[in-house]
Design a protein around this motif. Structure first.
Motif, PDB file in Angstrom:
ATOM      1  N   CYS A 138       0.851  -1.192   0.000  1.00  0.00           N
ATOM      2  CA  CYS A 138       0.000   0.000   0.000  1.00  0.00           C
ATOM      3  C   CYS A 138       0.881   1.235   0.000  1.00  0.00           C
ATOM      4  O   CYS A 138       1.953   1.251   0.632  1.00  0.00           O
ATOM      5  N   GLY A 139       0.437   2.294  -0.700  1.00  0.00           N
ATOM      6  CA  GLY A 139       1.237   3.513  -0.700  1.00  0.00           C
ATOM      7  C   GLY A 139       0.487   4.728  -1.177  1.00  0.00           C
ATOM      8  O   GLY A 139      -0.479   4.632  -1.948  1.00  0.00           O
ATOM      9  N   SER A 140       0.948   5.902  -0.709  1.00  0.00           N
ATOM     10  CA  SER A 140       0.341   7.171  -1.068  1.00  0.00           C
ATOM     11  C   SER A 140       1.042   7.862  -2.231  1.00  0.00           C
ATOM     12  O   SER A 140       0.473   8.754  -2.851  1.00  0.00           O
ATOM     13  N   SER A 141       2.289   7.476  -2.496  1.00  0.00           N
ATOM     14  CA  SER A 141       2.999   8.065  -3.628  1.00  0.00           C
ATOM     15  C   SER A 141       2.564   7.334  -4.896  1.00  0.00           C
ATOM     16  O   SER A 141       3.035   6.232  -5.197  1.00  0.00           O
ATOM     17  N   ILE A 142       1.631   7.946  -5.610  1.00  0.00           N
ATOM     18  CA  ILE A 142       1.064   7.284  -6.791  1.00  0.00           C
ATOM     19  C   ILE A 142       2.155   7.002  -7.811  1.00  0.00           C
ATOM     20  O   ILE A 142       2.182   5.933  -8.428  1.00  0.00           O
ATOM     21  N   SER A 143       3.076   7.945  -8.002  1.00  0.00           N
ATOM     22  CA  SER A 143       4.125   7.755  -9.004  1.00  0.00           C
ATOM     23  C   SER A 143       5.003   6.556  -8.652  1.00  0.00           C
ATOM     24  O   SER A 143       5.344   5.748  -9.524  1.00  0.00           O
ATOM     25  N   THR A 144       5.363   6.399  -7.368  1.00  0.00           N
ATOM     26  CA  THR A 144       6.185   5.252  -6.961  1.00  0.00           C
ATOM     27  C   THR A 144       5.418   3.950  -7.112  1.00  0.00           C
ATOM     28  O   THR A 144       5.950   2.957  -7.620  1.00  0.00           O
ATOM     29  N   MET A 145       4.164   3.921  -6.680  1.00  0.00           N
ATOM     30  CA  MET A 145       3.379   2.687  -6.772  1.00  0.00           C
ATOM     31  C   MET A 145       3.183   2.279  -8.229  1.00  0.00           C
ATOM     32  O   MET A 145       3.234   1.081  -8.561  1.00  0.00           O
ATOM     33  N   GLU A 146       2.969   3.250  -9.108  1.00  0.00           N
ATOM     34  CA  GLU A 146       2.725   2.906 -10.505  1.00  0.00           C
ATOM     35  C   GLU A 146       4.005   2.491 -11.217  1.00  0.00           C
ATOM     36  O   GLU A 146       3.968   1.664 -12.118  1.00  0.00           O
ATOM     37  N   SER A 147       5.149   3.060 -10.823  1.00  0.00           N
ATOM     38  CA  SER A 147       6.401   2.711 -11.502  1.00  0.00           C
ATOM     39  C   SER A 147       7.079   1.492 -10.880  1.00  0.00           C
ATOM     40  O   SER A 147       7.523   0.585 -11.587  1.00  0.00           O
ATOM     41  N   GLU A 148       7.135   1.442  -9.536  1.00  0.00           N
ATOM     42  CA  GLU A 148       7.915   0.404  -8.870  1.00  0.00           C
ATOM     43  C   GLU A 148       7.120  -0.868  -8.565  1.00  0.00           C
ATOM     44  O   GLU A 148       7.710  -1.903  -8.251  1.00  0.00           O
ATOM     45  N   VAL A 149       5.799  -0.785  -8.640  1.00  0.00           N
ATOM     46  CA  VAL A 149       4.975  -1.967  -8.334  1.00  0.00           C
ATOM     47  C   VAL A 149       4.122  -2.374  -9.527  1.00  0.00           C
ATOM     48  O   VAL A 149       4.101  -3.547  -9.923  1.00  0.00           O
ATOM     49  N   LEU A 150       3.413  -1.412 -10.127  1.00  0.00           N
ATOM     50  CA  LEU A 150       2.481  -1.732 -11.201  1.00  0.00           C
ATOM     51  C   LEU A 150       3.091  -1.622 -12.593  1.00  0.00           C
ATOM     52  O   LEU A 150       2.591  -2.214 -13.538  1.00  0.00           O
ATOM     53  N   GLY A 151       4.158  -0.822 -12.735  1.00  0.00           N
ATOM     54  CA  GLY A 151       4.736  -0.549 -14.050  1.00  0.00           C
ATOM     55  C   GLY A 151       5.330  -1.778 -14.714  1.00  0.00           C
ATOM     56  O   GLY A 151       5.818  -2.699 -14.048  1.00  0.00           O
ATOM     57  N   HIS A 152       5.314  -1.788 -16.056  1.00  0.00           N
ATOM     58  CA  HIS A 152       5.776  -2.980 -16.773  1.00  0.00           C
ATOM     59  C   HIS A 152       7.285  -3.193 -16.655  1.00  0.00           C
ATOM     60  O   HIS A 152       7.797  -4.269 -16.967  1.00  0.00           O
ATOM     61  N   GLU A 153       8.036  -2.181 -16.185  1.00  0.00           N
ATOM     62  CA  GLU A 153       9.473  -2.359 -15.977  1.00  0.00           C
ATOM     63  C   GLU A 153       9.800  -2.809 -14.548  1.00  0.00           C
ATOM     64  O   GLU A 153      10.958  -3.091 -14.230  1.00  0.00           O
ATOM     65  N   SER A 154       8.797  -2.886 -13.702  1.00  0.00           N
ATOM     66  CA  SER A 154       9.011  -3.323 -12.324  1.00  0.00           C
ATOM     67  C   SER A 154       9.194  -4.838 -12.268  1.00  0.00           C
ATOM     68  O   SER A 154       8.530  -5.579 -13.006  1.00  0.00           O
ATOM     69  N   PRO A 155      10.084  -5.329 -11.398  1.00  0.00           N
ATOM     70  CA  PRO A 155      10.214  -6.785 -11.220  1.00  0.00           C
ATOM     71  C   PRO A 155       8.907  -7.445 -10.776  1.00  0.00           C
ATOM     72  O   PRO A 155       8.729  -8.648 -10.966  1.00  0.00           O
ATOM     73  N   LEU A 156       8.007  -6.638 -10.179  1.00  0.00           N
ATOM     74  CA  LEU A 156       6.742  -7.185  -9.681  1.00  0.00           C
ATOM     75  C   LEU A 156       5.642  -7.198 -10.748  1.00  0.00           C
ATOM     76  O   LEU A 156       4.531  -7.662 -10.474  1.00  0.00           O
ATOM     77  N   TYR A 157       5.950  -6.679 -11.920  1.00  0.00           N
ATOM     78  CA  TYR A 157       4.934  -6.581 -12.976  1.00  0.00           C
ATOM     79  C   TYR A 157       4.362  -7.961 -13.316  1.00  0.00           C
ATOM     80  O   TYR A 157       5.085  -8.943 -13.461  1.00  0.00           O
ATOM     81  N   GLY A 158       3.056  -8.015 -13.403  1.00  0.00           N
ATOM     82  CA  GLY A 158       2.382  -9.252 -13.792  1.00  0.00           C
ATOM     83  C   GLY A 158       2.146 -10.225 -12.657  1.00  0.00           C
ATOM     84  O   GLY A 158       1.548 -11.283 -12.877  1.00  0.00           O
ATOM     85  N   ARG A 159       2.607  -9.867 -11.462  1.00  0.00           N
ATOM     86  CA  ARG A 159       2.454 -10.795 -10.339  1.00  0.00           C
ATOM     87  C   ARG A 159       1.259 -10.475  -9.451  1.00  0.00           C
ATOM     88  O   ARG A 159       0.809 -11.318  -8.698  1.00  0.00           O
ATOM     89  N   ARG A 160       0.771  -9.269  -9.523  1.00  0.00           N
ATOM     90  CA  ARG A 160      -0.364  -8.909  -8.677  1.00  0.00           C
ATOM     91  C   ARG A 160      -1.603  -9.691  -9.120  1.00  0.00           C
ATOM     92  O   ARG A 160      -1.782  -9.990 -10.297  1.00  0.00           O
TER      93      ARG A 160
END
Length: 464
Positions: A138-160
């Motif tokens: 969970c996070g309030s920094s939308i830019s960080t959550m979208e880039s580091e968690v949801l973004g396609h370049e994130s290692p976590l991409y596709g796992r949620r």
């Protein structure tokens, strides 16, 4: 803070955890929107490890996290040298026990170690997968959550397995909190917007004027500097963004007008506008009959009513407020407040129309929004392409009842709306704070709908 509403979000999280498989949910949204309260309310019903990150050195963050895990499982705190060890320790524990692992304010952890998403990737792939546990970031920094968690370049991409973009309350949702009559509730919502914390800060046994002066205009109040803190959550140098938000709040809504008001050239301005849109601080709108991608007739608005209020009245008058806030309210804010509320009233009416469509109070329309062309503008237009039906609506926040003059003006504007065939079915609605002149309904046919504040409240209440 008292927990309100969020039934859909709670249901989504509950259904996910009770599904016989692992879950990895991402919960994000603007500061103060109620994400932490949502997580705590959800976690209350299940075995859980809830960890709230802080702006601290990485080693201390990791120590606290491991202490939380050890405390939950009744272990002595193990020696941990890195985040990979911390997640391996947690993974060994969740193999035999289904548990919710909620990490709140995740961006604070990433700020200290940008490799954290990679460690979490291994944790999800190798340890959470195959269990029935649930990881929530969970996070309030939308830019960080979208880039580091949801973004396609994130290692976590596709796992949620799911995500919740937590939004401020609509007026209909906020109505549960706002303990005023309908008129003052709309006025109050035009000041606080739908952010739960802002709503609950107001004391509804006091007048709106008293609340504004004590909760917003007082330099010691939380809301006095709130927008600056909000912007600093996302931006290193918010000064230019603040000038853009102020210019939009003061009525400069097209790119050319914003550029003229701020002195920012159109090239850099477009970058700033895109960033503010990404952060959910402004909305870009085109006429409802136009294509959002192709139309060049875009207008911008501040996305949140509280931010509109703050940038319209507080930011331009800071020096005077700190000297004599009561005089600023009485001479500047109070007299102009109806103009500010009028824009929110349009939003509330549009919300009521959508709810009316859902519950059979209006015909079906698939698109609803504002329309304008040149000097012509209609507050709300509904389109039903499959039936060639169009709804024209005006929303008046005025002290006097609406009369036949508005009916004639609206009829005249319809010929400028180029949509559908000449045989299109035209329907009309008028929303009025002060009601309607005597006999008006007898002067028009049954294609017209008249909605006063009592009708509006009933329309918004449908389906509760």
């Amino acid at each position: 803070m008292t927990f309100h509403d969020r039934e859909e979000e709670l249901s989504a999280l509950t259904t996910a955890f009770e599904t016989p498989d692992h879950e990895f949910y991402v919960v994000y949204g603007r500061r103060r929107v109620g994400k932490t309260e949502l997580l705590k309310e959800f976690c209350r019903g299940y075995p859980h490890i809830y960890f709230l990150a802080a702006q601290e050195a990485e080693e201390r963050q990791r120590e606290k996290f491991v202490e939380h895990v050890a405390d939950y499982f009744g272990d002595r705190v193990p020696r941990i040298d890195g985040w990979d060890d911390a997640f391996e320790y947690l993974g060994e524990k969740v193999v035999d026990e289904d548990v919710v692992i909620a990490i709140d304010e995740f961006p604070y952890l990433v700020a200290e170690n940008d490799s954290l998403p990679s460690y979490l990737q291994s944790f999800v792939d190798e340890q959470v997968r195959g269990t029935e546990s649930m990881l929530i970031l969970c996070g309030s920094s939308i830019s960080t959550m979208e880039s580091e968690v949801l973004g396609h370049e994130s290692p976590l991409y596709g796992r949620r397995t799911g995500q919740l973009d937590v939004q401020p309350f609509s007026f209909r949702e906020a109505r549960e909190v706002i303990q005023y009559d309908t008129e003052d509730a709309i006025r109050s919502y035009a000041v606080t917007g739908g952010t739960p914390m802002y709503l609950t800060l107001f004391d509804y046994t006091e007048t709106l004027a008293e609340n504004v002066q004590s909760k917003i205009l007082s330099p010691t109040s939380v809301l006095y500097n709130e927008p600056e803190f909000l912007l600093r959550t996302e931006l290193r140098n918010p000064a230019r963004y603040m000038s853009i938000l102020e210019s939009i709040a003061l009525g400069h809504t097209t790119p050319n007008e914003i550029s003229g008001a701020t002195g920012i050239d159109s090239g850099p301005l477009s970058k700033y506008l895109r960033k503010l849109q990404q952060l959910r601080l402004i909305d870009r709108e085109v006429p409802v009959t136009a294509s959002a991608k192709k139309s060049k007739r875009s207008k911008y608005s501040v996305a949140d009513a509280f931010l509109r209020f703050w940038f319209r009245y507080v930011e331009p008058n800071r020096s005077s407020i700190e000297e004599a806030s009561k005089i600023v309210y009485e001479n500047t804010i109070g007299p102009d407040l109806p103009n500010h509320v009028a824009a929110t009233f349009e939003d509330v009416c549009q919300e009521a129309i959508w709810n009316g469509i859902r519950h059979g109070m209006f015909d079906q329309y698939s698109e609803v929004g504002r329309w304008w062309y040149g000097e012509h503008e209609i507050d709300v237009v509904g389109l039903s392409p499959t039936d060639d039906r169009i709804l024209f609506t005006e929303c008046k926040w005025t002290a006097e009842p609406v009369g036949i003059g508005l009916v004639e003006k609206l009829r005249a504007k319809t010929k400028h709306v180029r949509w559908g065939p000449e045989s299109r079915e035209e329907r009309f609605a008028l929303f009025s704070k002060s009601g309607f002149s005597d006999g008006l309904e007898q002067e028009v046919d049954d294609s017209w709908t008249f909605v006063d504040l009592e009708d509006l409240e009933q329309m918004l209440s449908a389906g509760r």
